[in-house]
Design a protein around this motif. Structure first.
Motif, short mmCIF file in Angstrom:
data_model
loop_
_atom_site.label_atom_id
_atom_site.label_comp_id
_atom_site.label_asym_id
_atom_site.label_seq_id
_atom_site.Cartn_x
_atom_site.Cartn_y
_atom_site.Cartn_z
N LYS A 178 0.95 -1.16 0.20
CA LYS A 178 0.04 -0.10 0.02
C LYS A 178 0.87 1.26 0.00
O LYS A 178 0.26 2.41 -0.26
CB LYS A 178 -0.91 -0.07 1.15
N LYS A 204 3.67 1.26 -1.66
CA LYS A 204 4.58 1.38 -2.87
C LYS A 204 6.14 1.39 -2.37
O LYS A 204 6.82 1.88 -3.06
CB LYS A 204 4.26 2.66 -3.61
N PRO A 260 -0.24 1.11 -5.89
CA PRO A 260 -0.87 0.85 -4.54
C PRO A 260 -2.37 1.01 -4.22
O PRO A 260 -2.81 0.33 -3.52
CB PRO A 260 -0.12 2.08 -3.80
N TYR A 279 -4.01 -2.48 -4.05
CA TYR A 279 -3.95 -3.14 -3.04
C TYR A 279 -5.02 -2.85 -1.81
O TYR A 279 -4.91 -3.23 -0.74
CB TYR A 279 -2.63 -3.27 -2.36
#
Length: 316
Positions: free
Chosen positions: A92, A94, A103, A106
């Protein structure tokens, strides 16, 4: 027979087949030689039984938790996977192995339930002359490849001042026990939950030792401490201090609330049966929910609310 009657008969058969088939859930876990694949199989069998085959689990082998998380980007439907919470956090943000990913892909990940934690095992032959990590200088250590355990072992060797002094072998862990027994390696590292099947196998086929970490070494790793009790493995009669990392089962918002509820409920109602299969399940309770850093799936949250489990506000 009239066409309408034939079509009706076909429709009835199709409905019957669908009813018997149950809803498919894919659980992606780990390599087939690991304890986490064994756990996945146990979860699948027990969930299927607890739901009277209303949920049918397909278990997929994986190269590791990173792959499990990355597949969230392309998987649809009832995709379920295992991973340490830290990887969801990295994805999340990156960072690290997810630095080239979007990101936003996710954000749909949701927590379901915890499973036994990853526990580092550093196994060496009893006749290798290795008593502590410092003694690994000039020795060979099989660490596997692509797995959490491989990355952790390599990191620890560097943190403990042994970089370039230990021959790290990146071969598959499935061959570690045979290589240890035949004297091809001095030791191997593995990260399965204890008692780990490959360590049990190694202890049964050769005299081994497990390396214990000092509190100072554990602090360097920035992992939690776990003590493997004496007697867990054949021939190991002292407590072993090592590191551990939480692991959970996740899905995504693609899964319906009803399915997530059924799956979570079936898992917890199967706990006693799971404990009879392996003692590692006894360590898992509702208290472990606090290790999650990602919101619970609405279906899972519904179940935990029904049983009055303590749920951290951050997961609601």
């Amino acid at each position: 027979m009239k066409l309408s009657k034939i079509l009706s008969a076909v429709t009835i058969c199709a409905i019957a087949v669908t009813a018997n088939a149950g809803e498919r859930v894919t659980l992606k876990a780990a390599k087939s030689s690991s304890s986490y694949y064994q756990m996945a199989v146990q979860i699948g069998e027990n969930v299927s039984k607890a739901t009277n085959k209303d949920l049918r689990m397909t278990i997929e082998e994986s190269q590791g938790s990173v792959q499990n998380v990355k597949e969230v980007r392309k998987r649809k439907g009832n995709y379920v996977f295992t991973t340490p919470p830290v990887l969801i956090k990295l994805a999340k943000a990156k960072k690290a192995m997810f630095k080239n990913d979007n990101p936003a892909d996710y954000e749909k990940v949701r927590s379901l339930f915890p499973i036994p934690y990853l526990t580092m095992h550093m196994v060496v032959r009893a006749d290798s002359g290795v008593e502590k990590f410092e003694d690994l200088k000039g020795k060979s250590l099989l660490i596997g490849k692509g797995s959490f355990g491989a990355r952790e072992a390599k990191k620890y060797i560097g943190l403990f001042g042994l970089k370039d002094d230990v021959k790290l072998v990146g071969a598959e862990l499935s061959g570690a026990v045979a290589a240890l027994k035949n004297g091809q390696i001095d030791g191997f590292a593995t990260s399965g939950s204890y008692p780990a099947p490959n360590v049990i196998e190694a202890a049964a086929s050769a005299k081994i030792k497990l390396l214990s970490m000092s509190d100072e070494q554990i602090a360097l790793t920035k992992r939690d401490k776990l003590v493997i009790p004496a007697g867990t493995y054949s021939g190991i009669d002292t407590d072993i201090a090592t590191t551990t990392l939480p692991v959970g089962v996740y899905s995504t918002t693609n899964m319906s609330e009803e399915t997530a509820y059924k799956l979570t409920k079936a898992f917890w109602e199967s706990k006693k049966a799971l404990e009879k299969q392996n003692i590692w399940w006894k360590a898992i309770t509702f208290k472990n929910l606090d290790m999650f850093k990602t919101k619970l799936h609405k279906g899972a949250l519904k179940y935990y609310s029904e049983v009055n489990a303590t749920i951290p506000e951050s997961l609601k």
